[in-house]
Design an enzyme around this catalytic site. Sequence first.
Site, mmCIF file in Angstrom:
data_model
loop_
_atom_site.group_PDB
_atom_site.id
_atom_site.type_symbol
_atom_site.label_atom_id
_atom_site.label_comp_id
_atom_site.label_asym_id
_atom_site.label_seq_id
_atom_site.Cartn_x
_atom_site.Cartn_y
_atom_site.Cartn_z
ATOM 1 N N GLY A 58 0.834 -1.203 0.000
ATOM 2 C CA GLY A 58 0.000 0.000 0.000
ATOM 3 C C GLY A 58 0.868 1.253 0.000
ATOM 4 O O GLY A 58 0.527 2.264 -0.630
ATOM 5 N N HIS A 190 -4.813 -7.321 6.979
ATOM 6 C CA HIS A 190 -5.761 -6.331 6.440
ATOM 7 C C HIS A 190 -7.004 -7.074 5.929
ATOM 8 O O HIS A 190 -7.110 -8.288 6.080
ATOM 9 C CB HIS A 190 -5.098 -5.522 5.323
ATOM 10 C CG HIS A 190 -4.191 -4.442 5.853
ATOM 11 N ND1 HIS A 190 -4.243 -3.140 5.410
ATOM 12 C CD2 HIS A 190 -3.235 -4.465 6.798
ATOM 13 C CE1 HIS A 190 -3.351 -2.417 6.052
ATOM 14 N NE2 HIS A 190 -2.708 -3.203 6.907
HETATM 15 C C1 LIG Z 1 -3.503 4.577 6.066
HETATM 16 C C2 LIG Z 1 -2.405 3.681 5.593
HETATM 17 N N1 LIG Z 1 -1.723 4.011 4.482
HETATM 18 C C3 LIG Z 1 -0.750 3.235 4.004
HETATM 19 C C4 LIG Z 1 -0.399 2.056 4.618
HETATM 20 C C5 LIG Z 1 0.715 1.237 4.062
HETATM 21 O O1 LIG Z 1 0.302 -0.015 3.611
HETATM 22 P P1 LIG Z 1 1.380 -1.187 3.488
HETATM 23 O O2 LIG Z 1 1.634 -1.704 4.863
HETATM 24 O O3 LIG Z 1 0.749 -2.188 2.599
HETATM 25 O O4 LIG Z 1 2.616 -0.610 2.901
HETATM 26 C C6 LIG Z 1 -1.064 1.658 5.777
HETATM 27 C C7 LIG Z 1 -0.707 0.405 6.437
HETATM 28 O O5 LIG Z 1 -1.439 -0.204 7.154
HETATM 29 C C8 LIG Z 1 -2.089 2.496 6.287
HETATM 30 O O6 LIG Z 1 -2.728 2.172 7.421
#
Ligand SMILES: Cc1ncc(COP(=O)(O)O)c(C=O)c1O
Length: 386
Positions: A58, A190
């Site tokens: 993400g 998630h």
């Molecule tokens: C609001 C938000 N943005 C971005 C991310 C980043 O996602 P990732 O852990 O897949 O890099 C997260 C992670 O939980 C998040 O809570």
Amino acid sequence: MNNVSYDLAADSWGDEEVAAIQDVIASGRLTMGPKVAEFEAAFAAYFGRKYAVMTNSGSSANLIGVASLFYRKNNPLERGDEVIVPAISWSTTYHPLQQYGLKLRFVDVELDSLNMDVGQLEDALTPATKMIVGVSILGNPAALDVMRDFADNHDLIFFEDNCESMDAELGGQKTGTFGDIGTFSTFFSHHISTIEGGVLTTDDAELRDLAKSIRAHGWTRDLPEGTSLYEPRDEDFFEAYNFILPGYNVRPQEINAAVGLVQLKKLPQMTAKRRDNLAHFQKLFGDDERFIIQRENGKSSSFCFTMIVKDDRQRVMKMLTDDDIGFRIITGGCFPRHQAIKHFDYTLVGEMTNGNLAHDNGFFVGNHPFDLTDEIDHLRAVLDKC
Ligand SMILES: Cc1ncc(COP(=O)(O)O)c(C=O)c1O
């Protein structure tokens, strides 16, 4: 002590996910290929968006999303532009903004929803404002409809970081589809898990093509015929390695996509289970004056259960630890409180009173896609002892 252990995160895989991985391994095609394309099509269809671009996280979806906005033809972001952001989110909501030279305007959150207080948007706006970043915290939709209107009225880009709120809805519309770009995370625990993974969604073909090029080295190889980004030469030898943008390598793997396809099919049932657990949690804690829990806006997909205590969080945390209940800070806490902020160009729109309170007195416990009645009852019993 008790015999109910209540973990912060839980595995949502069954035999089907393992079989999907084995099929990928047997196929011999492990690097980004047809499974990723299939997952992207299924993801876009589920969320009612034209395009989805899968990434390795993400965070990477946020990174290539921000980068893409710098390279679009009309009204691109420019270094020094201001971006309105909420006080509470995850670090990598903010980091790409810093890395691309944007200035942040932090707006406090509402104490009950934990989402940006949109009543302060007018105060946050300056002639340099170019974008709003909307984040729905932990499954609970932010006032995305208000942000969308505000962005349209002031000619701003609306970037939606929906990494915590897959399958939530506001006014019958899925979160992650209000923004010009909406990003998702499929990290373990998630709403769906592809081990690591993320998705960028958009209805704009130019942004999709930019994201696809920036995802993979800045080359042209993954772009569809007829893309507006460049004029292909009639020469395969050259086109195989034609670099048009300063990109990264944040590609997902076939295994992530194959598991994602299985998980996406299970998503509606998994969200329903999370929502059943939420109803039980709300029943037990909704009227309890000792705690502030998240007020649901629209339909939450309930990533977990947040609590803000009015007095000594330390004492509560000790009880939870002693009774085997996992907990952690709310998302990443109030971001301006972290040391990383010294590297940012930013201003605060007034005091971050609620963000700070959530940072100092808040925590969350897990929600999972299976029945947690016993665990939530146990939580209640432990907190009653405090
Ligand atoms: C609001 C938000 N943005 C971005 C991310 C980043 O996602 P990732 O852990 O897949 O890099 C997260 C992670 O939980 C998040 O809570």
